[in-house]
Structures are given as structure tokens and as C-alpha cells.
Design a protein around this motif. Sequence first.
Motif, PDB file in Angstrom:
ATOM      1  N   LYS A 239       0.885  -1.171   0.007  1.00  0.00           N
ATOM      2  CA  LYS A 239      -0.118  -0.035  -0.054  1.00  0.00           C
ATOM      3  C   LYS A 239       0.999   1.126  -0.075  1.00  0.00           C
ATOM      4  O   LYS A 239       1.863   0.988   0.552  1.00  0.00           O
ATOM      5  CB  LYS A 239      -0.601   0.083   1.274  1.00  0.00           C
ATOM      6  N   GLN A 242       0.179   8.101  -3.575  1.00  0.00           N
ATOM      7  CA  GLN A 242       0.841   8.584  -4.822  1.00  0.00           C
ATOM      8  C   GLN A 242      -0.212   9.763  -5.148  1.00  0.00           C
ATOM      9  O   GLN A 242      -1.290   9.176  -5.365  1.00  0.00           O
ATOM     10  CB  GLN A 242       1.236   7.584  -5.808  1.00  0.00           C
ATOM     11  N   ARG A 245      -3.545   9.791  -3.576  1.00  0.00           N
ATOM     12  CA  ARG A 245      -4.316   8.858  -3.659  1.00  0.00           C
ATOM     13  C   ARG A 245      -3.897   7.366  -3.053  1.00  0.00           C
ATOM     14  O   ARG A 245      -2.547   7.150  -3.421  1.00  0.00           O
ATOM     15  CB  ARG A 245      -4.961   8.558  -5.113  1.00  0.00           C
ATOM     16  N   GLN A 247      -2.971   3.617  -3.011  1.00  0.00           N
ATOM     17  CA  GLN A 247      -2.764   2.618  -4.168  1.00  0.00           C
ATOM     18  C   GLN A 247      -2.450   1.482  -3.369  1.00  0.00           C
ATOM     19  O   GLN A 247      -1.944   1.138  -2.319  1.00  0.00           O
ATOM     20  CB  GLN A 247      -1.532   3.001  -4.820  1.00  0.00           C
ATOM     21  N   HIS A 249      -1.702  -3.016  -3.934  1.00  0.00           N
ATOM     22  CA  HIS A 249      -1.003  -3.877  -5.121  1.00  0.00           C
ATOM     23  C   HIS A 249      -0.990  -5.099  -4.306  1.00  0.00           C
ATOM     24  O   HIS A 249      -0.135  -5.328  -3.252  1.00  0.00           O
ATOM     25  CB  HIS A 249       0.032  -3.500  -5.774  1.00  0.00           C
ATOM     26  N   ASP A 265       9.544   6.598  -9.205  1.00  0.00           N
ATOM     27  CA  ASP A 265       8.417   7.294  -8.819  1.00  0.00           C
ATOM     28  C   ASP A 265       8.960   8.662  -8.667  1.00  0.00           C
ATOM     29  O   ASP A 265       7.939   9.840  -8.263  1.00  0.00           O
ATOM     30  CB  ASP A 265       7.830   6.901  -7.368  1.00  0.00           C
TER      31      ASP A 265
END
Lengths: 307, 282
Positions: A239, A242, A245, A247, A249, A265
Motif C-alpha cells: 500500500k 501517490q 491517492r 494505491q 497492489h 516514482d
Amino acid sequence: MGHPRPHDGPAIAVADLRMRYGDKDVLTGLDLEIEPGGVTALLGPNGAGKTTTIEILEGFRGRSGGRVSVLGVDPAHGDERWRARLGVVLQEWRDNGKWKVRDIVAHFAEYYKPYTDPWNADDLLDLVGLTAQGGQRVRTLSGGQRRRLDVALGIIGRPALLFLDEPTTGFDPHARREFHELIHRLTDLDGTTILLTTHDLDEAEKLAERILILAGGRIIADGSPDQLARAASTTAEVKWIQDGRLQIHATEDATDFVRKLLATDDGAVTDLEVHRASLEDAYLELVAQFEAGEAAAAVDTFQEATR
Amino acid sequence: MNTTVHEYRTGWKRALIETKISLTTPGDLMGFVMPTAIAIVVLLFMQGAEFEGAPVSLGAMNMPSLIGMNIVFGGITAMVGALAMDRTTGTLLRAKSMPGGMTGYLVGHLVSTAMFIAVTVIALLAVGLPLFDGLEFGTPDRWLMFLAVLVTGIVAALPIGAVLGALLDNPRNMGLVVFPIMGLVAVSGIFYPITALPGWLQAVGQVFPVYWMGLGMRHALLPDAAAAVEVGGSWRTATMFAVLALWAVASMALAPRLLRRMSRRESGSAVAARRADMQRDW
């Protein structure tokens, strides 16, 4: 006075063990091998067949099929000499309540004398921490003291193999902790192999060097607490925030994913978290599904998670 | 070391400990003393009653009968109770989990029950002799007969108790054993001579050991003239020993097989199931 015959090979060897009550299959081809020494936990939800398994190994129960060898002997044909090398501590024992603690320990040691050199009563009471209760009647002991007496009676003949069936059921945290300390002391005694059943993962992780998970009538996971934990946590959830928000995965290789993420990033990623599913998560899910009556699905999910 | 001899010796030690516990546990002792005390008080009231043709009072006649009954009744219920109770507490399973434990357990129980009965019967005799007129216990032939009947009775009662106890797997069902025996006592000439009963009931009573133990004890303790009110006007000594011996042999032949079956079925989950069953009912 005889000494226990040395025995080569595994302490317990089970192949394709099957048990059927009426039309209900409790064990469906259980395979198991335990080398001498150390503590092994047989972990599983209630009703998974732990007690059935241990009773077959103890020679208290017949089986429907399969090969079983305990200390080199088939428990169905174990004689008194074999019996003398086993220690048994059951879930709940209330026997001989009118006896005094010291009397029962001293008397029960007698039974083992033709086979081995049993514990001296005072030394044994000292080991399990019941010296002060020696003159008390057994039925006046607290639950934790009673179970420690059961352990004393279980190891009185210096067994090569000790069975503990759900030893801490119904204990308060203090009694539980004391009991765990006792088991640790026992593992320092040389040469005793301990097999304990429990439905409590935490207990298994604390006490055992090896955990066998029994569900759906067979062993579905086998390894050290560490190995099982790592197997269960292969999938990780990553988590981060970015551009304001959140994110999320899921990935099999969290390290690789995070390396790539951070490499590209340009400093935009904040609040990075990697959460691994734990063995506890996997086991609790197994238990929940099992109790909901979905034994087969439970086993599949668990094996998926710990592959 | 011979393991069989060792197992019996361990059983003997167990018996001594169990007897000591029974004799020092108020509950165990009261369980025996209370019914016996009540029975003796009742008998004292029967001191004045006579049975036609008997040289002694009904109270004095019933005193030996009561001793005989106590041996059979006490022996059977003690064994049944112990086996049923010990299966619920796990005592039997514990015995099974130790080398030679089952032999030790059984020898221990048989011997301690025998000792408990012997001690209490002698206490009963000591209380009864001065209380009742007409009892005769002054000569060695009386002592010998008393001992012979006592021993035969114990040897018959304990294996019967073991057989019934092995068949009965829940203390809840104790009544299945106790009530029929109580009924049997009623037709065994314990509190009133059996000759007063209808012929077929006399026949039923004479099949079972309670009658013969009462008869044997009356033989040992009453004047010979008291035989007049017995069946056939005789103590039937040989028949009495033969019937009791037959019961002993038959139950001893059955007991080991049934006890082995009982032991084989014992396991932790069997104990737990029995206990859950009892809790549900209570």
C-alpha cells in the motif's frame, strides 16, 4: 531391572492411516513420520481427528486401515514392555481423586519398576512444581495443578515418547504459561519425544519445533513454525500514497515490486506499507471455514495460501 | 523380575492404600454405616417378634441374615460402583495407560473391597452379638463356619460384581443392578423366613446367592434348633457351599473376558463421551 531397549528408526511412522466411524471418514490416508527427540505439535480445528489419531498411536483405539508403528511396534499389538515406554496425558483426567498427591506418584512409579528406573516421587513433584501439594488429596488440586500432576504421572516411567492431548484446554493465561514452562523443562530431559495436539496455533508455535496441521482427515501442512509462517506469507499486500491517492497492489514478490516502484516514482510515493498475510491469518481462515462445515474448501484455501 | 508377580504385588499395595482411604473417608464410611445402623435399629424392634417354631426372636434370626446379605449386596454394589465410576473419572483408562496397570487395578479393587467387607462385617458382628439374645458364637466350630461362609460369600460376590460392572458402562444405570438385588433380598428370607413365601417365590430366591449367604450365616450364628424353620428343617450345609461355589466359578469364568472387553473399549474420547452424557442428564 531392565532398561528400555534402544530403538532405531523413527519414533512414530504412519502410512495411509484411515479411520471411519459408520459412514463418516475421520482420517483419510494420514502419513506421518516423527524422528526421536523434540516437540511436535499436531494442530487442527476441533473435530479434525487429532484425538482419534493420538488414540490410535497410544494403542487405545483400533483403526480402519493403514500402517502404524510407534517405537517400532504396531500399537494394536503393543505389550506391557512397549506400554512402559509411553507416557500419556489426556485432555481431562479426574482419576483417583481421593488419593494423596505424593501417594499416587509413589505408587504409580511401582508399575514401571520391572521395565525401567522410574522417577523418585519427591524429585518428580519438584520438577512439576507440586512439592507443596504432596500431602493434599488429588481432587483438591486446581485445574493447572491437576494437569501438572497428570504430566508427572505421564513421565514417571521416563518414557521415550510422551503424548499430550490438548493439554491446556480450559486454562487461564497464568496456568497456561506455567504449563508451557513445564513443557520447556521436559524438553531439556534427554531423549523424550513429545507429540502434543492443540487447536491453538499460538500454543503450537510456542512449544513445538515442528507443526503438523491436520484437517480433512490428513496432514495438510508440515514444517517448523518458521517455514510454515514463510509459506503462508508468500502473497503480500503493498500500500502507498501517490498523488494524494491510496494505491494497493497484491504481489508474490514484494521486494522486487517495491524496488521497481521506488526506482521510477521520482519521490512521489509516500506512506509505503508492506503487509504479509500471516500463518495466523491462514490458519484462522481454515478454522472458520472448517467450522462452517466446508472442510474440503477449507483445506484447499489453506493449501493455496501455504504453497 | 517376574512381571506377573510384580503386577499382583503392586495390586496388593494399591488395595492397602484404597482400604486406608475408604476407612478414613467419612463419605465412604457413612455409606456403609448408615444403612447398617438403620437395619440394626429395625432388628432391635423385632426383638419382641417371634416366628412360630423358632427358638429365637425374629430380631436375632435376622441379625446373621443381615450379615450374609451385606456381604453379597456390599460386594456386588462396591465392584459395580467402582467399575462404573472409574470409567467416568478415567481411573480405568489411567490403569490401562500403565504397564500392568489393569491387573494392578483389578487386584487392588478386589482385595480392597474384600478387606472393607471383612472389616465392616466383623464390626457388625461385634455390635450384634451383645445386642441380640440367642446368638451362639462361643466355640471354634462356630468361628470356622463363620469364616468359611464369609470367605465363600466374598469369593462369589466380587466376581459377580465385576461381571455386572463390566456390562454396565454408566454410573447412571447403577439402579439396574441395585434395584433387582433389593427385590431379590425380599424373596431371600433375610427379614422373614423364606418358608413363609409361596413355593414358586421360594424357588426363585433359592437360585441366587443372597438366600444362601443368609442361610450360611444363620447356620454359623444360631442354635441348631433354629434350623427347624428353614427349608427342609435343615441348614443344608453342603448345598449352601455348592451353590455359592457355583456362582463363584461361573462369574470367575465370565469376568476376565468381560473385563478385557471393557478395557479394550476404554479411550479418552469414550471417557469424555460418558461424562458429557452424564452432564446432559443431570
